[in-house]
Design a protein around this motif. Sequence first.
Motif, short mmCIF file in Angstrom:
data_model
loop_
_atom_site.label_atom_id
_atom_site.label_comp_id
_atom_site.label_asym_id
_atom_site.label_seq_id
_atom_site.Cartn_x
_atom_site.Cartn_y
_atom_site.Cartn_z
N PRO A 119 -4.89 -15.98 1.59
CA PRO A 119 -3.45 -15.86 1.83
C PRO A 119 -2.57 -16.11 0.60
N LYS A 120 -3.07 -16.88 -0.38
CA LYS A 120 -2.23 -17.17 -1.56
C LYS A 120 -1.87 -15.89 -2.32
N VAL A 121 -2.74 -14.90 -2.26
CA VAL A 121 -2.44 -13.61 -2.91
C VAL A 121 -2.35 -12.50 -1.85
N LEU A 122 -1.82 -12.89 -0.70
CA LEU A 122 -1.57 -11.96 0.40
C LEU A 122 -2.84 -11.15 0.75
N GLU B 183 1.06 -15.32 7.90
CA GLU B 183 2.04 -14.56 8.71
C GLU B 183 2.66 -13.40 7.95
N LYS B 184 2.36 -13.35 6.65
CA LYS B 184 3.10 -12.40 5.82
C LYS B 184 2.37 -11.08 5.58
N ALA B 185 1.05 -11.16 5.51
CA ALA B 185 0.32 -9.95 5.11
C ALA B 185 -0.96 -9.75 5.90
N VAL C 53 -3.18 -7.13 4.46
CA VAL C 53 -3.79 -7.13 3.12
C VAL C 53 -2.81 -6.39 2.21
N ALA C 54 -2.39 -7.05 1.11
CA ALA C 54 -1.39 -6.43 0.21
C ALA C 54 -2.03 -5.54 -0.84
N GLY C 55 -3.28 -5.14 -0.62
CA GLY C 55 -3.88 -4.16 -1.51
C GLY C 55 -5.09 -4.67 -2.25
N ALA C 56 -5.62 -3.79 -3.10
CA ALA C 56 -6.68 -4.22 -4.01
C ALA C 56 -6.06 -5.21 -4.99
N ASP C 57 -6.91 -6.06 -5.57
CA ASP C 57 -6.42 -7.12 -6.45
C ASP C 57 -5.95 -6.52 -7.78
N ILE C 58 -4.63 -6.51 -7.96
CA ILE C 58 -4.06 -5.85 -9.14
C ILE C 58 -4.44 -6.62 -10.41
N ALA C 59 -4.51 -7.95 -10.33
CA ALA C 59 -4.89 -8.75 -11.50
C ALA C 59 -6.29 -8.38 -11.96
N GLU D 82 -15.18 1.51 -15.01
CA GLU D 82 -15.10 0.39 -14.05
C GLU D 82 -14.16 0.73 -12.89
N GLY D 83 -13.11 1.50 -13.20
CA GLY D 83 -12.18 1.90 -12.14
C GLY D 83 -12.90 2.74 -11.09
N ARG D 84 -13.73 3.67 -11.58
CA ARG D 84 -14.46 4.52 -10.64
C ARG D 84 -15.45 3.69 -9.83
N ALA D 85 -16.12 2.74 -10.52
CA ALA D 85 -17.09 1.89 -9.83
C ALA D 85 -16.39 1.07 -8.73
N PHE D 86 -15.19 0.56 -9.03
CA PHE D 86 -14.45 -0.25 -8.05
C PHE D 86 -14.10 0.60 -6.83
N SER D 87 -13.65 1.82 -7.11
CA SER D 87 -13.32 2.73 -6.02
C SER D 87 -14.57 3.05 -5.20
N GLY E 107 -1.51 -0.22 -0.08
CA GLY E 107 -2.65 0.24 -0.88
C GLY E 107 -3.96 0.06 -0.12
N GLY E 108 -4.87 -0.72 -0.71
CA GLY E 108 -6.16 -0.97 -0.07
C GLY E 108 -6.03 -1.59 1.31
N GLY E 109 -4.91 -2.25 1.58
CA GLY E 109 -4.69 -2.84 2.91
C GLY E 109 -4.40 -1.77 3.95
N GLN F 153 1.40 3.27 0.44
CA GLN F 153 0.36 3.55 -0.56
C GLN F 153 1.09 3.60 -1.91
N PRO F 154 1.34 2.43 -2.51
CA PRO F 154 2.17 2.40 -3.71
C PRO F 154 1.42 2.66 -5.02
N GLU F 155 0.19 3.18 -4.93
CA GLU F 155 -0.67 3.28 -6.12
C GLU F 155 -0.06 4.08 -7.26
N VAL F 156 0.62 5.21 -6.94
CA VAL F 156 1.10 6.04 -8.06
C VAL F 156 2.11 5.27 -8.93
N PRO G 292 -4.54 6.26 -4.50
CA PRO G 292 -5.31 5.51 -3.50
C PRO G 292 -6.80 5.72 -3.77
N GLY G 293 -7.57 4.63 -3.77
CA GLY G 293 -8.98 4.76 -4.18
C GLY G 293 -9.97 4.24 -3.17
N PHE G 294 -9.48 3.77 -2.03
CA PHE G 294 -10.40 3.30 -0.99
C PHE G 294 -10.25 4.17 0.26
N1 CO8 Z 1 -3.13 -8.04 -6.00
C1 CO8 Z 1 -3.09 -9.27 -6.56
N2 CO8 Z 1 -2.18 -10.20 -6.23
C2 CO8 Z 1 -1.26 -9.87 -5.30
C3 CO8 Z 1 -1.22 -8.62 -4.68
C4 CO8 Z 1 -2.23 -7.67 -5.05
N3 CO8 Z 1 -2.31 -6.46 -4.48
N4 CO8 Z 1 -0.19 -8.60 -3.83
C5 CO8 Z 1 0.41 -9.80 -3.89
N5 CO8 Z 1 -0.22 -10.57 -4.79
C6 CO8 Z 1 0.10 -11.95 -5.18
C7 CO8 Z 1 1.34 -12.02 -6.05
O1 CO8 Z 1 0.99 -11.77 -7.41
C8 CO8 Z 1 1.78 -13.45 -5.81
O2 CO8 Z 1 0.94 -14.31 -6.56
P1 CO8 Z 1 1.59 -15.58 -7.34
O3 CO8 Z 1 2.19 -16.43 -6.24
O4 CO8 Z 1 0.43 -16.20 -8.02
O5 CO8 Z 1 2.62 -15.00 -8.25
C9 CO8 Z 1 1.42 -13.69 -4.34
O6 CO8 Z 1 0.45 -12.68 -4.01
C10 CO8 Z 1 2.62 -13.53 -3.41
O7 CO8 Z 1 3.19 -12.25 -3.65
P2 CO8 Z 1 4.73 -12.02 -4.04
O8 CO8 Z 1 5.27 -13.22 -4.70
O9 CO8 Z 1 4.82 -10.73 -4.79
O10 CO8 Z 1 5.37 -11.89 -2.59
P3 CO8 Z 1 6.70 -11.08 -2.20
O11 CO8 Z 1 7.04 -11.49 -0.82
O12 CO8 Z 1 7.73 -11.23 -3.25
O13 CO8 Z 1 6.25 -9.54 -2.19
C11 CO8 Z 1 4.79 -7.69 -1.71
C12 CO8 Z 1 5.29 -9.09 -1.28
C13 CO8 Z 1 5.90 -6.67 -1.57
C14 CO8 Z 1 3.63 -7.32 -0.81
C15 CO8 Z 1 4.35 -7.76 -3.19
O14 CO8 Z 1 3.44 -8.86 -3.34
C16 CO8 Z 1 3.65 -6.53 -3.66
O15 CO8 Z 1 4.30 -5.52 -3.93
N6 CO8 Z 1 2.29 -6.59 -3.83
C17 CO8 Z 1 1.53 -5.53 -4.38
C18 CO8 Z 1 1.42 -4.39 -3.41
C19 CO8 Z 1 0.65 -3.24 -4.01
O16 CO8 Z 1 1.09 -2.58 -4.94
N7 CO8 Z 1 -0.53 -2.96 -3.45
C20 CO8 Z 1 -1.36 -1.89 -3.86
C21 CO8 Z 1 -2.31 -2.33 -4.88
S1 CO8 Z 1 -3.23 -0.98 -5.55
C22 CO8 Z 1 -4.42 -0.69 -4.41
O17 CO8 Z 1 -4.53 -1.31 -3.40
C23 CO8 Z 1 -5.35 0.39 -4.77
C24 CO8 Z 1 -6.53 0.49 -3.82
C25 CO8 Z 1 -7.55 1.41 -4.36
C26 CO8 Z 1 -8.15 0.85 -5.60
C27 CO8 Z 1 -8.97 1.88 -6.27
C28 CO8 Z 1 -9.78 1.28 -7.37
C29 CO8 Z 1 -9.65 1.99 -8.63
#
Ligand code: CO8
Length: 264
Positions: free
Chosen positions: A26-29, A63-65, A67-73, A82-87, A114-116, A136-139, A145-147
């Motif tokens: 939950p710390k990273v949604l 209560e907030k998420a 899944v907010a997607g694949a781990d962007i960090a 590696e990107g292809r392997a992750f996908s 995204g991945g969520g 699907q905010p990937e672009v 989108p990769g999953f």
């Molecule tokens: N990855 C890593 N960390 C995340 C992610 C994520 N997807 N989403 C949220 N977090 C972290 C934030 O960095 C933050 O961490 P910290 O407290 O350490 O700063 C914590 O979660 C809380 O998030 P916010 O502070 O941003 O919370 P807000 O309420 O302000 O915003 C949002 C909530 C709108 C959901 C916002 O967090 C957000 O936009 N998140 C990213 C959403 C996103 O772009 N998701 C798509 C990712 S790409 C993807 O999923 C591709 C899938 C296919 C991969 C293919 C492989 C090649």
Amino acid sequence: MEINQTYNYLSLAIEQGIGTLTIERPKVLNALSTEVLEELELMLDDIAMMETIDVLLVTGAGEKAFVAGADIAEMKEKRVFEGRAFSEVGNRVFSKLANLRQPTIACVNGFALGGGCELALACDMRLGAENAKFGQPEVGLGIIPGFGGTQRLARLVGTGMAKELIFTGNIIDAKEAHRIGLLNRVVPAEELITEAQNLANQIRKNAPLAVELSKEVIDRGLEMPIEHGLRLEAEVFGSLFSTEDQTEGMDAFLNRRKASFTKQ
Ligand code: CO8
């Protein structure tokens, strides 16, 4: 069969034939890192073998998420290989979810981005809390989108709507997700799991093999020309006449009693 593995980012609760798998980061949604995906794969392999689970619910902790997607960090430093392997890992794991023998219900309790969103798409049905949000905010991150998003979203909501969502990266609310067919229904957040359990119990009343095979025929049929799909339907339809549950289901109907299915 029981779960023996220790999981850092997942939990599984089983109650009266309904499994609830929760992504717990939950710390990273509940962002999906490689570790989360690896754990998910192990857990899905176990769930497929578990006789105690008839229907699986999938949800996210907090209560907030959902899944907010694949781990962007984690993704930021990846390069092409590696990107292809992750996908490929994500697609392999989500296909295991999509192909699970049990029916699956995503309980979307907040952001499914995204991945969520793709995780929810890999489930058979989706129920959303009123605060559910899809996108699907990937672009906007320079990727696509990769999953499974380019494939499953278009199949579910049609190409025009899928392209709008993927090209713009716009986030839509639960009402709009319901309107376009991404959500089966929208319920108050506090009723989400109960509503999913009710739906699961409606499924559990029916002959389990018939439910499993109807899932298989619907999904396989979507991959083939309709004539082949209809042939598959006829074959599976016929094969069910060799089961005790077919005899039981029809006998119960004719004698106006409740059927008791044994999965035989
Ligand atoms: N990855 C890593 N960390 C995340 C992610 C994520 N997807 N989403 C949220 N977090 C972290 C934030 O960095 C933050 O961490 P910290 O407290 O350490 O700063 C914590 O979660 C809380 O998030 P916010 O502070 O941003 O919370 P807000 O309420 O302000 O915003 C949002 C909530 C709108 C959901 C916002 O967090 C957000 O936009 N998140 C990213 C959403 C996103 O772009 N998701 C798509 C990712 S790409 C993807 O999923 C591709 C899938 C296919 C991969 C293919 C492989 C090649």
